[in-house]
Write an enzyme that holds these catalytic residues in place. Structure first.
Site, mmCIF file in Angstrom:
data_model
loop_
_atom_site.group_PDB
_atom_site.id
_atom_site.type_symbol
_atom_site.label_atom_id
_atom_site.label_comp_id
_atom_site.label_asym_id
_atom_site.label_seq_id
_atom_site.Cartn_x
_atom_site.Cartn_y
_atom_site.Cartn_z
ATOM 1 C CD GLU A 248 -2.736 1.365 2.486
ATOM 2 O OE1 GLU A 248 -2.486 2.183 3.454
ATOM 3 O OE2 GLU A 248 -3.417 0.477 3.077
ATOM 4 C CB CYS A 282 -1.089 6.909 2.214
ATOM 5 S SG CYS A 282 -1.902 5.366 3.199
#
Length: 483
Positions: A248, A282
């Site tokens: 990720e 993020c």
């Protein structure tokens, strides 16, 4: 943990003296005080941990699923007993405001461990094939190297560790060099609840340590969360070694406001949607895409919300924006703000440092008159900086949201849920929230484009499939494997 020089790593169920004579000093981002130090783990440290994990693999993989489930549940319970300590420990290392740290490094990890304990309880290592004639055996991939970042270390560790353990994998954990203390504490909890030696191992360190995790021949899979640049390097190396990798990576997500958006609802959820953890997440929706006809109203809402938000001591429950994780991260954010000004954008709020004596603070910042070629529109800043840009309808808003190399998160605000859903379906991103609805712990979280590789992380991500043909009684064998 705080205020100590730690010289040990957690390997094979014991605290082992690190092979490395180098240490990483930790700094409180709010006070700039020394927090402690940990070993900058060597390749030999990683090799020792990986060998221990490899040796423990067969016993853990062959243990009944209910036994693995019981230990994962026990880890959740022990974590729950020390959740407040863990939340404060993380805040001391990364500056996360305590109200958020209690959720992301307390409530959510517990929920993840308990969810995967339930999943492990019902896990079936063998099932019948689609035609019912053969056996499909689901075996753990092996030893998983887990590399986590500093921004939400315990949520991200639980997100990786729990499904790996449930699948029957053993692990080597490499925490971020900014936040290693809480991961070492997980080693302590693992030992306390009775995980077999070698199932969970923790090696602290920086980039060299992380590279050793990827390269070690006893590590069969890499599970990584971090920057896209680092992810490219790891995925490339893992590909060369033919190791599966789930990563990720970064994001530059968009919050799309349609022309009927409830601005009060948006205001109430602005920080959690767009700038959680002082923008150091993020999936933060740091691009606010607003209808042109209501642009001034949206800008007023954004400005009012951020201008009134408390900036300061992360241990104060009322603080909304704390410090950035380091002086280097502050300099990075300030460089982006300077670049926006140099490229012709306009800073309408913030843009500097608040009047706080110590700490790595940047004011919540709003930037307008942003061209879609500018760095602040296209690149991940990882700080409390929002760009607000106008759109001319749903299709234009969708095109603008998709005008990014990233595809991690996203949000849509509209009083018409069906209309918002239609926009969400067209957004090229892995996770989208409509009107600030939250995702469940079992929901997939897959990054599109430069935001990820390897798919969403779950138990199946940690399995290899073996087909066995010619079995006399498929159902009997499958039932026997569950016991």
């Amino acid at each position: 943990m705080i205020g100590s020089r730690h010289s040990h790593i957690y390997v094979d169920g014991v605290w082992q003296e690190s092979d490395s004579d180098a240490f990483i000093d930790l700094t409180d981002p709010a006070t700039e005080d020394w927090v402690g130090s940990v070993p900058d783990g060597s390749p030999a440290d990683v090799a020792s941990a990986a060998m221990a994990a490899h040796a423990a693999l067969r016993g853990w993989a062959e243990a009944p699923s209910k036994d693995r489930a019981a230990l994962i549940a026990a880890l959740a319970d022990r974590f729950d007993e020390r959740r407040e300590e863990i939340a404060h420990l993380v805040t001391a290392q990364n500056g996360a405001v305590i109200s958020r740290s209690r959720r992301t490094n307390g409530t959510r990890p517990i929920a993840l461990y308990r969810h995967y304990a339930e999943e492990a309880e019902s896990f079936e290592p063998e099932v019948a094939s689609a035609d019912g004639k053969n056996i499909v055996r689901r075996e753990p991939v092996g030893v998983v190297g887990i590399i986590i970042p500093w921004n939400a270390p315990q949520s991200l560790l639980a997100h990786k560790l729990a499904p790996a353990l449930a699948a029957g994998c053993t692990v080597v954990v490499k925490p971020a060099q900014e936040t290693p203390l809480d991961s070492l504490l997980i080693g302590e909890l693992a030992a306390a609840v009775g995980f077999p030696p070698g199932v969970i191992n923790v090696v602290t360190g920086g980039r060299t340590t992380g590279s050793a995790v990827v390269d070690d021949p006893n590590i069969d899979m890499v599970s990584f969360t971090g920057s896209t640049d680092a992810g490219r390097v790891i995925a490339s190396r893992a590909g060369h070694l033919l190791k599966p990798v789930v990563a990720e990576l970064g994001g530059k997500s968009a919050a799309v406001l349609l022309d009927d958006a409830d601005l009060e609802l948006f205001s109430d959820n602005l920080v959690t949607t767009c700038l959680p953890n002082t923008g150091q997440v993020c999936y933060s929706c740091t691009r606010v895409i607003a209808p042109r006809a209501r642009f001034s109203d949206v800008l007023e809402v954004v400005t009012s919300c951020l201008a009134s938000a408390q900036v300061g001591d992360p241990l104060d429950p009322g603080t909304v924006f704390g410090p950035l994780v380091s002086a280097a991260q502050r300099a990075r954010v300030e460089d982006y703000i300077d670049s926006a000004r140099a490229e012709g954008a306009r800073v309408t709020l913030g843009g500097g440092r608040p009047s706080i004596a110590t700490g790595f603070y940047v004011e919540p910042t709003v930037i307008v008159d942003v061209d879609r070629t500018m760095r602040v529109f296209r690149e991940e800043i990882f700080g409390p900086v929002l760009v607000v840009v106008p759109h001319d309808g749903d299709e234009d808003a969708t095109r603008m949201a998709n005008d990014s190399s990233y595809g991690l998160g996203g949000a849509v605000f509209s009083r018409d849920v069906e209309r918002a859903t239609a926009v969400a379906r067209k957004m090229h991103t892995g996770r989208i929230s409509i009107n600030a609805r939250s995702h469940g712990v079992s929901d997939p979280a897959e990054g599109y484009k430069d935001s990820g590789v390897g798919g969403s992380l779950e138990i199946s991500s940690h399995l290899r499939l073996k087909s066995i043909a010619g079995v006399a009684d498929v159902d009997r064998h499958a039932k026997s494997a569950r016991q």
